[in-house]
Design a protein around this motif. Structure first.
Motif, mmCIF file in Angstrom:
data_model
loop_
_atom_site.group_PDB
_atom_site.id
_atom_site.type_symbol
_atom_site.label_atom_id
_atom_site.label_comp_id
_atom_site.label_asym_id
_atom_site.label_seq_id
_atom_site.Cartn_x
_atom_site.Cartn_y
_atom_site.Cartn_z
ATOM 1 N N LEU A 268 -3.430 3.550 -1.526
ATOM 2 C CA LEU A 268 -2.109 3.331 -2.115
ATOM 3 C C LEU A 268 -1.839 1.838 -2.292
ATOM 4 C CD1 LEU A 268 0.059 5.985 -0.210
ATOM 5 C CD2 LEU A 268 -0.551 5.992 -2.634
ATOM 6 N N ARG A 269 -2.256 1.027 -1.294
ATOM 7 C CA ARG A 269 -2.094 -0.427 -1.428
ATOM 8 C C ARG A 269 -2.928 -0.959 -2.586
ATOM 9 N NH1 ARG A 269 -2.276 -0.318 4.266
ATOM 10 N NH2 ARG A 269 -4.474 -0.929 4.258
ATOM 11 N N GLU B 75 -4.985 6.378 7.290
ATOM 12 C CA GLU B 75 -5.128 4.943 7.040
ATOM 13 C C GLU B 75 -5.829 4.687 5.712
ATOM 14 O OE1 GLU B 75 -5.355 2.985 11.515
ATOM 15 O OE2 GLU B 75 -7.199 3.704 10.577
ATOM 16 N N LYS B 76 -6.859 5.472 5.441
ATOM 17 C CA LYS B 76 -7.592 5.282 4.188
ATOM 18 C C LYS B 76 -6.724 5.644 2.986
ATOM 19 C CE LYS B 76 -12.175 5.819 6.193
ATOM 20 N NZ LYS B 76 -13.407 6.613 6.269
ATOM 21 N N ALA C 174 -3.696 0.674 -5.265
ATOM 22 C CA ALA C 174 -3.020 1.078 -6.501
ATOM 23 C C ALA C 174 -1.815 0.179 -6.777
ATOM 24 C CB ALA C 174 -2.587 2.539 -6.403
ATOM 25 N N LEU C 175 -1.080 -0.185 -5.719
ATOM 26 C CA LEU C 175 0.049 -1.104 -5.893
ATOM 27 C C LEU C 175 -0.424 -2.469 -6.376
ATOM 28 C CD1 LEU C 175 2.368 -0.403 -2.818
ATOM 29 C CD2 LEU C 175 2.973 -0.170 -5.228
ATOM 30 N N ALA C 176 -1.531 -2.940 -5.811
ATOM 31 C CA ALA C 176 -2.068 -4.236 -6.232
ATOM 32 C C ALA C 176 -2.476 -4.199 -7.702
ATOM 33 C CB ALA C 176 -3.257 -4.627 -5.353
ATOM 34 N N ALA C 177 -3.057 -3.079 -8.123
ATOM 35 C CA ALA C 177 -3.443 -2.939 -9.527
ATOM 36 C C ALA C 177 -2.209 -2.968 -10.431
ATOM 37 C CB ALA C 177 -4.218 -1.637 -9.729
ATOM 38 N N GLU C 178 -1.147 -2.312 -9.984
ATOM 39 C CA GLU C 178 0.098 -2.322 -10.757
ATOM 40 C C GLU C 178 0.714 -3.715 -10.770
ATOM 41 O OE1 GLU C 178 4.398 0.074 -10.815
ATOM 42 O OE2 GLU C 178 2.740 0.769 -9.552
ATOM 43 N N ARG C 179 0.622 -4.398 -9.639
ATOM 44 C CA ARG C 179 1.170 -5.760 -9.538
ATOM 45 C C ARG C 179 0.464 -6.704 -10.517
ATOM 46 N NH1 ARG C 179 0.044 -6.448 -4.370
ATOM 47 N NH2 ARG C 179 1.873 -5.270 -3.691
ATOM 48 N N ARG C 180 -0.848 -6.506 -10.683
ATOM 49 C CA ARG C 180 -1.604 -7.366 -11.595
ATOM 50 C C ARG C 180 -1.218 -7.138 -13.054
ATOM 51 N NH1 ARG C 180 -5.647 -6.257 -7.668
ATOM 52 N NH2 ARG C 180 -6.441 -4.447 -8.817
#
Length: 377
Positions: A172-173, A166-167, A175-181
């Motif tokens: 990973l989420r 889970e961690k 990291a995706l949010a950082a890429e999305r920004r």
């Protein structure tokens, strides 16, 4: 995150305290441990016997040498270990700073190594499986459609293995949010005009003075289930999950619903559902077509994110279909339960109740246990 908190104590100094004072400190430590338990932060712990009763193992001349006494010549010795669950190191420090044990000795706080601990848990599980009696229930075996019943220690071990995964998913989420920004933006050139409760408004008005805008493209149009009196059941379920807008507004984000249906229909349904979010009609514009939610094949839903730079508007993100599930907190909660969403696409133990996706969804004022789709076993 899991942290190991090592509490040190000057044994001679503590032993010299009057008995009532020592008892008071112990009780205050126990009371704070209970507070940590209630907050879900206390994983476990062990108090240690006197360092005078310790033995040290060393290799000397190729043999194990055993000596009595503590490892180091110091006044402060390790007196106990507390396993703590915290958001991060700063959170762990904040929690342990309030622990009464700090008054009698320092605490050393170290993050647990989730990767190595997951490997240990995996090896433990393999050993247990290899040494279990032939008639023992394995952790993957279901009896009468239910998970196996194990000891709390075995359950905790299984939880630790899952927690590491889970961690990893959380990171990973992140990291995706950082890429999305950091996604590139596209300028919105058209001057869209929407019907709102107080007349015509422009897209920039939907920002309500804030820098960011999230628009949920709500399916309310001819051909959508419920038309013309009600909106899409799935979209309705999603909006029920959006929560109070003050939390978004506090981070410079406005949230609005946009649909093709006439404004009068939208407002009537909004009142029925008890929603307070602003809702606008895009009827008579190409807004839905331009943003890909009205197609020759029909309507679909989606979430568009916009950024405003003074009078200029940019689209930064779009997601639809299952991508919008991030807004559905009820699905998140169901995914934490043994039965899950109870839909046939899920990988569930044999015998778990399941039905076709979507069929159980209702508008929140339409659920009736006598009217629900029968769950297929």
């Amino acid at each position: 995150m899991k942290f190991v908190c090592l509490g040190y104590i000057d044994e001679e100094q503590f032993a010299a305290l009057p008995a009532p004072e020592g008892q008071r400190i112990m009780e205050s430590c126990f009371a704070y441990d209970d507070e940590l338990r209630r907050g879900g932060h206390f994983i476990g712990g062990e108090a240690l016997d006197s360092a005078k009763n310790a033995v040290i193992l060393r290799i000397k001349n190729g043999k194990v040498d055993v000596t009595d006494g503590p490892y180091a010549e110091t006044k402060e010795f390790l007196g106990g270990i507390l396993l703590l669950e915290a958001n991060d190191l700063n959170h762990a420090i904040a929690l342990m700073s309030q622990h009464p044990g700090v008054t009698v000795g320092p605490f050393e706080i170290r993050p647990a190594d989730a990767h190595v601990n997951a490997l240990i848990a995996e090896r433990d599980a393999k050993i247990r499986a290899a040494t279990a009696p032939a008639d023992a229930i394995s952790p993957t075996t279901s009896v009468d459609g239910q998970p196996p019943v194990v000891s709390r220690a075995e359950w905790q071990q299984a939880m630790e293995t899952l927690r590491a995964k889970e961690k990893k998913a959380t990171r990973l989420r992140d990291a995706l949010a950082a890429e999305r920004r950091r996604l590139p933006m596209v300028a919105v050139e058209k001057d869209y005009r929407f019907d709102g409760p107080h007349g015509k408004v422009a897209l920039i008005d939907l920002f309500e003075g804030r820098r960011q805008l999230a628009i949920y493209h709500f399916m309310f149009a001819e051909g959508v289930g419920g038309w013309p009196d009600a909106g899409c059941p799935g979209c309705s379920l999603l909006v029920d999950n959006l929560g109070h807008p003050a939390h978004y507004n506090a981070r410079d984000l406005s949230l609005a619903l946009v649909s093709r249906g006439p404004l009068a229909n939208l407002l009537t349904y909004q009142k029925r559902m008890g929603w307070k979010l602003p809702w606008y009609s895009s009827a008579g514009t190409t807004f839905n077509e331009d943003f890909g939610v009205s197609t020759p094949d029909g309507e679909t839903h989606g979430l568009s994110i916009f950024l405003r730079d003074d009078q200029k508007i940019y689209q930064t993100y779009f997601t639809g279909k299952r991508g919008a599930e991030v807004l559905l907190s009820n699905f998140t909660l169901l995914d934490l339960t043994p039965l899950g969403r109870q839909e046939m696409w899920e990988d569930s133990p044999p015998g778990w109740p399941q039905s076709e996706p979507y069929q159980w969804w209702r508008r929140h004022d339409e659920y009736d246990t006598t009217d629900l789709v029968e769950i297929q076993s």
